[in-house]
Write a protein that holds these residues in place. Structure first.
Motif, PDB file in Angstrom:
ATOM      1  N   LYS A  36       0.453  -1.421   0.472  1.00 32.42           N
ATOM      2  CA  LYS A  36       0.137   0.289   0.281  1.00 32.42           C
ATOM      3  C   LYS A  36       0.608   1.194   0.016  1.00 32.42           C
ATOM      4  O   LYS A  36       1.995   1.341   0.866  1.00 32.42           O
ATOM      5  N   LYS A  37       0.368   2.241  -0.437  1.00 28.90           N
ATOM      6  CA  LYS A  37       1.117   3.963  -0.448  1.00 28.90           C
ATOM      7  C   LYS A  37       0.459   4.329   0.687  1.00 28.90           C
ATOM      8  O   LYS A  37      -0.786   3.333   1.310  1.00 28.90           O
ATOM      9  N   VAL A  38       0.671   5.176   1.450  1.00 28.93           N
ATOM     10  CA  VAL A  38       0.589   5.240   2.579  1.00 28.93           C
ATOM     11  C   VAL A  38      -0.825   6.165   2.676  1.00 28.93           C
ATOM     12  O   VAL A  38      -1.064   6.108   3.401  1.00 28.93           O
ATOM     13  N   LEU A  82      10.472  -1.159  12.700  1.00 27.36           N
ATOM     14  CA  LEU A  82      10.844  -0.063  11.134  1.00 27.36           C
ATOM     15  C   LEU A  82       9.987   0.436  10.599  1.00 27.36           C
ATOM     16  O   LEU A  82       8.886  -0.279  10.170  1.00 27.36           O
ATOM     17  N   TYR A  83       9.726   1.274   9.119  1.00 27.00           N
ATOM     18  CA  TYR A  83       8.627   1.685   7.993  1.00 27.00           C
ATOM     19  C   TYR A  83       9.969   1.950   7.544  1.00 27.00           C
ATOM     20  O   TYR A  83      10.560   2.422   7.328  1.00 27.00           O
ATOM     21  N   ILE A  84      10.078   1.602   5.623  1.00 29.06           N
ATOM     22  CA  ILE A  84      10.574   1.388   4.621  1.00 29.06           C
ATOM     23  C   ILE A  84       9.625   2.639   3.784  1.00 29.06           C
ATOM     24  O   ILE A  84       9.148   1.568   3.322  1.00 29.06           O
ATOM     25  N   PHE A  85      10.211   3.709   3.115  1.00 30.99           N
ATOM     26  CA  PHE A  85       9.403   4.036   1.918  1.00 30.99           C
ATOM     27  C   PHE A  85      10.129   4.083   0.813  1.00 30.99           C
ATOM     28  O   PHE A  85      10.884   3.905   0.375  1.00 30.99           O
ATOM     29  N   GLY A  86       9.137   3.144  -0.110  1.00 26.90           N
ATOM     30  CA  GLY A  86       9.668   3.260  -1.636  1.00 26.90           C
ATOM     31  C   GLY A  86       8.914   4.610  -2.325  1.00 26.90           C
ATOM     32  O   GLY A  86       7.239   4.519  -2.136  1.00 26.90           O
ATOM     33  N   ASN A 157       2.174   9.122  -1.532  1.00 21.72           N
ATOM     34  CA  ASN A 157       2.323   8.458  -2.870  1.00 21.72           C
ATOM     35  C   ASN A 157       3.317   7.095  -2.830  1.00 21.72           C
ATOM     36  O   ASN A 157       2.818   6.195  -3.317  1.00 21.72           O
ATOM     37  N   PHE A 158       4.466   7.747  -1.557  1.00 18.84           N
ATOM     38  CA  PHE A 158       5.169   6.479  -1.309  1.00 18.84           C
ATOM     39  C   PHE A 158       4.713   5.113  -0.971  1.00 18.84           C
ATOM     40  O   PHE A 158       3.776   4.905  -0.267  1.00 18.84           O
ATOM     41  N   LYS A 159       5.512   3.674  -1.856  1.00 18.95           N
ATOM     42  CA  LYS A 159       4.623   2.929  -1.038  1.00 18.95           C
ATOM     43  C   LYS A 159       5.380   2.694  -0.056  1.00 18.95           C
ATOM     44  O   LYS A 159       6.520   3.096   0.445  1.00 18.95           O
ATOM     45  N   VAL A 160       4.850   2.118   1.143  1.00 20.82           N
ATOM     46  CA  VAL A 160       5.624   1.421   2.778  1.00 20.82           C
ATOM     47  C   VAL A 160       6.058   0.384   2.953  1.00 20.82           C
ATOM     48  O   VAL A 160       4.402  -0.406   2.844  1.00 20.82           O
ATOM     49  N   VAL A 161       6.436  -0.247   3.780  1.00 22.29           N
ATOM     50  CA  VAL A 161       6.215  -1.741   4.455  1.00 22.29           C
ATOM     51  C   VAL A 161       6.983  -1.251   5.975  1.00 22.29           C
ATOM     52  O   VAL A 161       8.229  -0.046   6.450  1.00 22.29           O
TER      53      VAL A 161
END
Length: 192
Positions: A36-38, A82-86, A157-161
């Motif tokens: 998902k995107k933020v 952790l959260y990682i923006f892609g 609009n960044f995807k996030v994990v």
């Protein structure tokens, strides 16, 4: 062991190998269609941004830590890790920022919808970088929410994990290790 009886890892090479393995899984998740995107994780309700608990739960990002809900009670209502923006670059989602927090749900909301520079720090950094790359002076005291809006829209609009990490040593280590493995554009480790 330190003064708080927190153990240090016995084998740092194992910790680094774990970070490398985790990096592979994060990139796979970022590039999965279900990632998902933020902006898809939050809803606007009555002018306020609220976490979409159902989507977070479906993704397995369930609360794992207690935070005060008021002065009298504690509630298991946050996510530590952790959260990682892609960001999509050349048809691939590339990690561009690694963050850590004891309150990831709140932190993601701050990055994308925060009003002050110390809430939406990535938007602030991106705005400052944009101003300076255009040869303009950038002053924190005169930067406005409007100045940071383009950066906040990009972050939304960044995807996030998200990755659940309970151990503080591991959490701090992984932030630096993953930023180094990914060579993220927006991480900096300059102290305050």
């Amino acid at each position: 062991m330190n003064y708080k009886n927190e153990l240090y890892p016995n084998d740092l090479s194992f910790v680094l190998k774990s970070a490398e393995d985790l990096a592979v899984r994060i990139v796979e998740k970022l590039n999965d269609d279900s990632c998902k995107k933020v902006k898809e994780l939050y809803n606007e309700i009555d002018g306020r941004i609220k976490r979409n608990k159902e989507i977070f739960n479906e993704l397995g990002y369930v609360p794992n830590t207690f935070l005060k809900t008021n002065s009298l009670s504690m509630k298991n209502n946050e996510f530590k890790g952790l959260y990682i923006f892609g960001e999509e670059i050349d048809d691939k989602i590339i990690p561009v920022y690694v963050g850590i927090s004891r309150s990831v749900f709140r932190r993601l909301k701050q990055h994308a919808w925060g009003k002050k520079h110390n809430e939406c720090t990535l938007a602030y950094l991106k705005t400052k970088y944009q101003f300076e790359s255009e040869g303009k002076q950038f002053y924190r005291i005169i930067s406005t929410e409007e100045d940071m809006l383009p950066a906040k829209l990009l972050i939304r609009n960044f995807k996030v994990v998200l990755v659940n990490i309970e151990n503080d040593y591991e959490l701090y280590f992984l932030e630096v290790a993953l930023a180094g493995i990914f060579k993220t554009k927006w991480n900096s480790f300059k102290t305050h």
